[in-house]
Design a protein around this motif. Structure first.
Motif, PDB file in Angstrom:
ATOM      1  N   TYR A   1    -111.405 -42.710 -30.601  1.00  0.00           N
ATOM      2  CA  TYR A   1    -112.841 -42.544 -30.354  1.00  0.00           C
ATOM      3  C   TYR A   1    -113.460 -41.626 -31.395  1.00  0.00           C
ATOM      4  CZ  TYR A   1    -114.256 -45.019 -26.166  1.00  0.00           C
ATOM      5  OH  TYR A   1    -114.640 -45.983 -25.279  1.00  0.00           O
ATOM      6  N   SER A   2    -114.669 -42.004 -31.830  1.00  0.00           N
ATOM      7  CA  SER A   2    -115.389 -41.237 -32.828  1.00  0.00           C
ATOM      8  C   SER A   2    -116.502 -40.404 -32.207  1.00  0.00           C
ATOM      9  CB  SER A   2    -115.986 -42.176 -33.888  1.00  0.00           C
ATOM     10  OG  SER A   2    -116.744 -41.458 -34.832  1.00  0.00           O
ATOM     11  N   TYR A   3    -117.368 -41.037 -31.381  1.00  0.00           N
ATOM     12  CA  TYR A   3    -118.485 -40.318 -30.772  1.00  0.00           C
ATOM     13  C   TYR A   3    -118.695 -40.833 -29.349  1.00  0.00           C
ATOM     14  CZ  TYR A   3    -123.004 -38.072 -30.178  1.00  0.00           C
ATOM     15  OH  TYR A   3    -124.028 -37.283 -29.712  1.00  0.00           O
ATOM     16  N   TRP A   4    -118.330 -40.018 -28.374  1.00  0.00           N
ATOM     17  CA  TRP A   4    -118.469 -40.395 -26.966  1.00  0.00           C
ATOM     18  C   TRP A   4    -119.956 -40.434 -26.632  1.00  0.00           C
ATOM     19  CZ3 TRP A   4    -113.961 -40.596 -23.573  1.00  0.00           C
ATOM     20  CH2 TRP A   4    -112.755 -40.387 -24.255  1.00  0.00           C
ATOM     21  N   HIS A   5    -120.453 -41.617 -26.258  1.00  0.00           N
ATOM     22  CA  HIS A   5    -121.891 -41.862 -26.234  1.00  0.00           C
ATOM     23  C   HIS A   5    -122.486 -41.971 -24.835  1.00  0.00           C
ATOM     24  CE1 HIS A   5    -125.587 -44.336 -26.622  1.00  0.00           C
ATOM     25  NE2 HIS A   5    -125.736 -43.697 -27.766  1.00  0.00           N
ATOM     26  N   SER A   6    -121.851 -42.686 -23.918  1.00  0.00           N
ATOM     27  CA  SER A   6    -122.398 -42.832 -22.567  1.00  0.00           C
ATOM     28  C   SER A   6    -121.263 -42.983 -21.558  1.00  0.00           C
ATOM     29  CB  SER A   6    -123.353 -44.035 -22.469  1.00  0.00           C
ATOM     30  OG  SER A   6    -122.675 -45.252 -22.703  1.00  0.00           O
ATOM     31  N   ALA A   7    -121.606 -42.826 -20.284  1.00  0.00           N
ATOM     32  CA  ALA A   7    -120.600 -42.882 -19.213  1.00  0.00           C
ATOM     33  C   ALA A   7    -121.185 -43.587 -17.997  1.00  0.00           C
ATOM     34  CB  ALA A   7    -120.151 -41.472 -18.832  1.00  0.00           C
ATOM     35  N   SER A   8    -120.343 -44.339 -17.302  1.00  0.00           N
ATOM     36  CA  SER A   8    -120.761 -45.040 -16.079  1.00  0.00           C
ATOM     37  C   SER A   8    -119.647 -44.963 -15.045  1.00  0.00           C
ATOM     38  CB  SER A   8    -121.071 -46.520 -16.356  1.00  0.00           C
ATOM     39  OG  SER A   8    -122.061 -46.677 -17.336  1.00  0.00           O
ATOM     40  N   PHE A   9    -120.025 -44.731 -13.784  1.00  0.00           N
ATOM     41  CA  PHE A   9    -119.070 -44.772 -12.680  1.00  0.00           C
ATOM     42  C   PHE A   9    -118.977 -46.192 -12.127  1.00  0.00           C
ATOM     43  CE2 PHE A   9    -120.152 -40.241 -12.460  1.00  0.00           C
ATOM     44  CZ  PHE A   9    -118.923 -39.664 -12.206  1.00  0.00           C
ATOM     45  N   SER A  10    -117.851 -46.510 -11.520  1.00  0.00           N
ATOM     46  CA  SER A  10    -117.731 -47.740 -10.744  1.00  0.00           C
ATOM     47  C   SER A  10    -118.432 -47.550  -9.404  1.00  0.00           C
ATOM     48  CB  SER A  10    -116.259 -48.088 -10.518  1.00  0.00           C
ATOM     49  OG  SER A  10    -115.616 -47.064  -9.751  1.00  0.00           O
ATOM     50  N   ASN A  11    -118.583 -48.633  -8.673  1.00  0.00           N
ATOM     51  CA  ASN A  11    -119.256 -48.570  -7.365  1.00  0.00           C
ATOM     52  C   ASN A  11    -118.641 -47.526  -6.443  1.00  0.00           C
ATOM     53  OD1 ASN A  11    -121.426 -50.495  -7.268  1.00  0.00           O
ATOM     54  ND2 ASN A  11    -119.909 -52.131  -7.386  1.00  0.00           N
ATOM     55  N   ASP A  12    -117.322 -47.514  -6.368  1.00  0.00           N
ATOM     56  CA  ASP A  12    -116.656 -46.633  -5.408  1.00  0.00           C
ATOM     57  C   ASP A  12    -116.226 -45.303  -6.013  1.00  0.00           C
ATOM     58  OD1 ASP A  12    -114.607 -47.448  -7.029  1.00  0.00           O
ATOM     59  OD2 ASP A  12    -113.400 -48.364  -5.443  1.00  0.00           O
ATOM     60  N   GLY A  13    -116.614 -45.058  -7.250  1.00  0.00           N
ATOM     61  CA  GLY A  13    -116.295 -43.790  -7.879  1.00  0.00           C
ATOM     62  C   GLY A  13    -114.850 -43.607  -8.263  1.00  0.00           C
ATOM     63  N   THR A  14    -114.099 -44.703  -8.394  1.00  0.00           N
ATOM     64  CA  THR A  14    -112.681 -44.596  -8.751  1.00  0.00           C
ATOM     65  C   THR A  14    -112.419 -44.915 -10.220  1.00  0.00           C
ATOM     66  OG1 THR A  14    -112.203 -46.900  -8.152  1.00  0.00           O
ATOM     67  CG2 THR A  14    -111.980 -45.221  -6.417  1.00  0.00           C
ATOM     68  N   LYS A  15    -113.469 -45.217 -10.980  1.00  0.00           N
ATOM     69  CA  LYS A  15    -113.320 -45.519 -12.402  1.00  0.00           C
ATOM     70  C   LYS A  15    -114.524 -44.958 -13.159  1.00  0.00           C
ATOM     71  CE  LYS A  15    -111.473 -50.122 -11.209  1.00  0.00           C
ATOM     72  NZ  LYS A  15    -112.210 -50.352  -9.947  1.00  0.00           N
ATOM     73  N   VAL A  16    -114.313 -44.683 -14.434  1.00  0.00           N
ATOM     74  CA  VAL A  16    -115.394 -44.273 -15.328  1.00  0.00           C
ATOM     75  C   VAL A  16    -115.249 -45.054 -16.631  1.00  0.00           C
ATOM     76  CG1 VAL A  16    -116.490 -42.396 -16.601  1.00  0.00           C
ATOM     77  CG2 VAL A  16    -115.497 -41.954 -14.349  1.00  0.00           C
ATOM     78  N   VAL A  17    -116.360 -45.603 -17.106  1.00  0.00           N
ATOM     79  CA  VAL A  17    -116.381 -46.302 -18.388  1.00  0.00           C
ATOM     80  C   VAL A  17    -117.126 -45.424 -19.398  1.00  0.00           C
ATOM     81  CG1 VAL A  17    -117.127 -48.352 -19.652  1.00  0.00           C
ATOM     82  CG2 VAL A  17    -116.391 -48.564 -17.267  1.00  0.00           C
ATOM     83  N   PHE A  18    -116.462 -45.092 -20.498  1.00  0.00           N
ATOM     84  CA  PHE A  18    -117.080 -44.360 -21.597  1.00  0.00           C
ATOM     85  C   PHE A  18    -117.293 -45.312 -22.778  1.00  0.00           C
ATOM     86  CE2 PHE A  18    -114.755 -40.934 -19.380  1.00  0.00           C
ATOM     87  CZ  PHE A  18    -115.765 -39.988 -19.239  1.00  0.00           C
ATOM     88  N   THR A  19    -118.337 -45.076 -23.560  1.00  0.00           N
ATOM     89  CA  THR A  19    -118.566 -45.874 -24.765  1.00  0.00           C
ATOM     90  C   THR A  19    -118.415 -44.999 -26.004  1.00  0.00           C
ATOM     91  OG1 THR A  19    -120.972 -45.499 -24.891  1.00  0.00           O
ATOM     92  CG2 THR A  19    -120.198 -47.317 -23.500  1.00  0.00           C
TER      93      THR A  19
END
Length: 323
Positions: free
Chosen positions: A169-187
């Protein structure tokens, strides 16, 4: 940071303006379930630090050991009283990158820059985007060189409970939780969105999404995802903003890729994400790199079209209205 009264949606009125030392590149509304009288705003400032003559107390010192009051290595928290929003003000500036063992403010480091491998990674001193999940008392931050997890049960004093690093990863840009809060997606916005980073020769782990499982306030890597359709040399393309589509029983992310268009990813199985829909806008110019993008912000919706239906303009009317 400006606060508006939109009771009359056709005639919004500014009721407050709160200065911060680094402005507000992005900001996040935080609602405390135990506080019905106020809302809070987490401000991610990424600009140059203001001169102290403009705003007292601002310091641009990059080495916190020289100035422990530096305006870097922190976020700002604004409290907005609902009954008197004109009284909005900064109530804290949490040091979310601190090393709890040593007290060093620059306790986190950049995972690496793909274009400058020989250089020492820079210290993480800012967040680009913070997403909150108030029901769980958590926030996920994409903070330049790291992905972080915050305990926000006390919204004025968020505390980092975990941080992840990734050499891909070069620049961590955004983050999203899953519906149930058991996952996180970073871009990862490798190259700042200015270069063609989705070519057939570009690694699938660079400028992509990283999906993490979340359990007991700890993040563990699961997989990468990058839009599967390779783009050309004249299309600036990299992972940009992503937003969760709240579909019961599934975890679906709609992701912007600049001129790469939009890719909709199903990450219900965190180890095996896959594309379920897309919109490919096509290059602005097939012969030369001309910057363009398909913008995406939380709360917007889009119609997903076959990649053969390419937009002829730099930005569609939907994009112009929503980006």
């Amino acid at each position: 940071m400006r606060v508006f009264d939109i009771s009359d949606i056709k005639n919004p009125k500014q009721v407050a303006a709160v200065q911060t030392c680094r402005g507000s590149h992005t900001h996040t509304l935080v609602v405390d379930p135990n506080d019905k009288d106020n809302v809070y705003i987490y401000v991610s400032g990424t600009s140059f630090v203001r001169q102290s003559e403009e705003l007292a107390g601002c310091s641009r010192e990059e080495k916190p050991e020289k100035d422990p009051n530096t305006s870097l290595f922190r976020i700002d928290v604004i409290k907005v009283p609902l009954a008197a929003p004109q009284q909005a003000k900064v109530v804290s500036s949490p040091r979310v990158f601190i090393d709890a063992r040593t007290g060093a403010l620059n306790g986190l480091n950049n995972g690496g820059s793909h274009d400058k491998k020989a250089e020492k990674p820079a210290d993480t001193n800012q967040c680009h985007d913070i997403t909150v999940y108030s029901a769980f008392g958590l926030a996920a931050g994409a903070c330049s060189g790291n992905g972080i997890l915050l305990d926000i049960r006390d919204p004025v004093h968020p505390k980092r409970v975990d941080a992840v690093n990734d050499p891909n990863y070069s620049y961590w840009h955004s983050a999203s939780f899953s519906n149930d809060g058991t996952k996180v997606v970073f871009t990862d916005e490798w190259g700042g969105g200015l270069q063609p980073r989705c070519r057939p020769t570009d690694p699938n782990r660079w400028g992509a999404d990283a999906i993490f499982n979340l359990k007991d306030d700890k993040l563990s890597f699961a997989s990468y995802y990058k839009m599967p359709a390779a783009q050309t040399e004249t299309e600036n393309c990299v992972a940009h903003n992503g937003s969760l589509i709240p579909v019961p029983g599934r975890d679906i992310e709609v992701q912007a890729w600049y001129q790469g268009g939009i890719s909709v990813m199903d990450f219900t199985d965190a180890a095996h994400p896959y594309e379920i829909a897309y919109f490919d806008r096509g290059p602005v110019d097939a012969k030369a790199l001309v910057l363009g993008e398909t913008g995406l912000r939380t709360g917007t919706t889009a119609t997903f079209m076959d990649r053969r239906l390419r937009a002829a303009s730099m930005c569609s009317s939907w994009c112009q209205a929503n980006f």
